[in-house]
Design an enzyme around this catalytic site. Structure first.
Site, PDB file in Angstrom:
ATOM      1  CG  HIS A  65      -4.044  -6.995  -8.886  1.00 40.97           C
ATOM      2  ND1 HIS A  65      -3.643  -5.879  -8.199  1.00 40.97           N
ATOM      3  CD2 HIS A  65      -4.297  -7.934  -7.935  1.00 40.97           C
ATOM      4  CE1 HIS A  65      -3.657  -6.125  -6.902  1.00 40.97           C
ATOM      5  NE2 HIS A  65      -4.055  -7.372  -6.713  1.00 40.97           N
ATOM      6  CE1 TYR A 131      -1.371   2.338  -8.707  1.00 42.25           C
ATOM      7  CE2 TYR A 131      -2.948   2.141 -10.508  1.00 42.25           C
ATOM      8  CZ  TYR A 131      -2.619   1.990  -9.172  1.00 42.25           C
ATOM      9  OH  TYR A 131      -3.556   1.505  -8.287  1.00 42.25           O
TER      10      TYR A 131
HETATM   11  C1  LIG Z   1      -6.586   1.132  -7.165  1.00 41.93           C
HETATM   12  C2  LIG Z   1      -7.380   1.943  -6.179  1.00 41.93           C
HETATM   13  C3  LIG Z   1      -7.574   1.513  -4.886  1.00 41.93           C
HETATM   14  N1  LIG Z   1      -8.305   2.264  -4.018  1.00 41.93           N
HETATM   15  C4  LIG Z   1      -8.435   1.787  -2.650  1.00 41.93           C
HETATM   16  C5  LIG Z   1      -9.012   0.394  -2.512  1.00 41.93           C
HETATM   17  C6  LIG Z   1      -8.329  -0.143  -1.293  1.00 41.93           C
HETATM   18  O1  LIG Z   1      -9.037   0.266  -0.133  1.00 41.93           O
HETATM   19  C7  LIG Z   1      -6.966   0.545  -1.290  1.00 41.93           C
HETATM   20  C8  LIG Z   1      -5.867  -0.328  -1.824  1.00 41.93           C
HETATM   21  O2  LIG Z   1      -6.298  -0.828  -3.083  1.00 41.93           O
HETATM   22  P1  LIG Z   1      -5.689  -2.191  -3.647  1.00 41.93           P
HETATM   23  O3  LIG Z   1      -5.529  -3.163  -2.528  1.00 41.93           O
HETATM   24  O4  LIG Z   1      -6.508  -2.589  -4.838  1.00 41.93           O
HETATM   25  O5  LIG Z   1      -4.248  -1.703  -4.127  1.00 41.93           O
HETATM   26  P2  LIG Z   1      -3.134  -2.626  -4.826  1.00 41.93           P
HETATM   27  O6  LIG Z   1      -3.086  -3.971  -4.201  1.00 41.93           O
HETATM   28  O7  LIG Z   1      -1.914  -1.791  -4.848  1.00 41.93           O
HETATM   29  O8  LIG Z   1      -3.654  -2.843  -6.290  1.00 41.93           O
HETATM   30  C9  LIG Z   1      -3.547  -1.798  -7.201  1.00 41.93           C
HETATM   31  O9  LIG Z   1      -2.314  -1.905  -7.868  1.00 41.93           O
HETATM   32  C10 LIG Z   1      -2.263  -3.089  -8.619  1.00 41.93           C
HETATM   33  C11 LIG Z   1      -1.009  -3.765  -8.840  1.00 41.93           C
HETATM   34  C12 LIG Z   1      -3.233  -3.029  -9.670  1.00 41.93           C
HETATM   35  O10 LIG Z   1      -2.964  -3.345 -10.840  1.00 41.93           O
HETATM   36  C13 LIG Z   1      -4.586  -2.708  -9.289  1.00 41.93           C
HETATM   37  O11 LIG Z   1      -5.200  -2.020 -10.382  1.00 41.93           O
HETATM   38  C14 LIG Z   1      -4.756  -1.831  -8.107  1.00 41.93           C
HETATM   39  O12 LIG Z   1      -5.874  -2.310  -7.388  1.00 41.93           O
HETATM   40  O13 LIG Z   1      -7.119   1.707  -2.115  1.00 41.93           O
HETATM   41  C15 LIG Z   1      -8.875   3.468  -4.376  1.00 41.93           C
HETATM   42  O14 LIG Z   1      -9.539   4.136  -3.564  1.00 41.93           O
HETATM   43  N2  LIG Z   1      -8.701   3.901  -5.663  1.00 41.93           N
HETATM   44  C16 LIG Z   1      -7.975   3.195  -6.579  1.00 41.93           C
HETATM   45  O15 LIG Z   1      -7.851   3.643  -7.744  1.00 41.93           O
END
Ligand SMILES: Cc1cn([C@H]2C[C@H](O)[C@@H](COP(=O)(O)OP(=O)(O)O[C@H]3O[C@H](C)C(=O)[C@H](O)[C@H]3O)O2)c(=O)[nH]c1=O
EC number: 5.1.3.13
Length: 184
Positions: A65, A131
């Site tokens: 990301h 984080y």
């Molecule tokens: C980041 C975030 C996500 N969400 C929800 C959105 C999705 O339904 C679920 C999982 O999110 P995501 O697939 O984006 O999570 P990661 O794949 O771990 O990604 C995160 O961690 C990586 C490595 C990053 O750097 C990104 O900033 C961040 O998106 O949580 C929220 O409701 N609030 C939030 O602040």
């Protein structure tokens, strides 16, 4: 693969602006206490306004990301994270540098990931990390590319990781640089 100590000195870090502080755990007969954040440590450029806690199964890959607005500061509470980093900032002295830093929970550290540094998290074992971010969650600031794009310079020790739908469908690094306005 680098150890966290390589990122302790802001003047000599392998990727400009990626700075880490090893944390001190105070153990006693009841358990232990570890300070994970003090504004006075100046980890990151700004004060976090939101914190997330994340549980990951073994062989999970989150990323790669990129953010253009917010920075991340992170620490691993349980298990181990292999943090892949790639400097996509054309004006950075370490532009084009890729690295992997090992972050085991039993050597706690807080690390800052600046805007413009692409990052991915690989978990060889079940893990928990938290984080902080300096802007509230904004999906428009959630860019990314395929985790194993060669141009990232991240030599992942993973073959077939567990990915989210978002990360499975991610595009190329060239597409990311174009969308992010970082193409040279
Ligand atoms: C980041 C975030 C996500 N969400 C929800 C959105 C999705 O339904 C679920 C999982 O999110 P995501 O697939 O984006 O999570 P990661 O794949 O771990 O990604 C995160 O961690 C990586 C490595 C990053 O750097 C990104 O900033 C961040 O998106 O949580 C929220 O409701 N609030 C939030 O602040």
């Amino acid at each position: 693969m680098l150890e966290i100590e390589a990122f302790a000195d802001a003047a000599a870090t392998p990727i400009s602006g990626v700075v880490a502080k090893s944390l001190i755990t105070h153990a006693d007969s009841r358990g232990d206490l570890t300070e994970i954040y003090r504004k006075s440590w100046s980890i990151g450029s700004n004060t976090p306004v939101q914190w997330n806690v994340v549980h990951s199964a073994a062989n999970v890959m989150r990323g790669v990301h990129l953010h253009l607005k917010h920075e991340d500061i992170l620490t691993v509470l349980q298990g181990e994270m292999l943090l892949g980093l790639s400097d996509l900032r054309p004006s950075s002295p370490t532009h084009g540098t890729g690295a992997i830093v090992r972050m085991p929970a039993d050597s706690p550290a807080m690390i800052a990931i600046p805007v413009g540094v692409a990052h991915g998290f690989y978990f060889p074992v079940p893990s928990i990390h938290i984080y902080g971010v300096d802007f509230d969650f904004d999906r428009t600031d959630e860019l990314g590319c395929r985790w194993n794009e060669p141009g990232l310079g991240i030599d992942w020790p993973a073959d077939d990781p567990i990915l989210s739908e978002r990360d499975t469908d991610a595009g190329s690094l060239a597409q990311l640089l174009d969308v992010a306005g970082l193409s040279e």
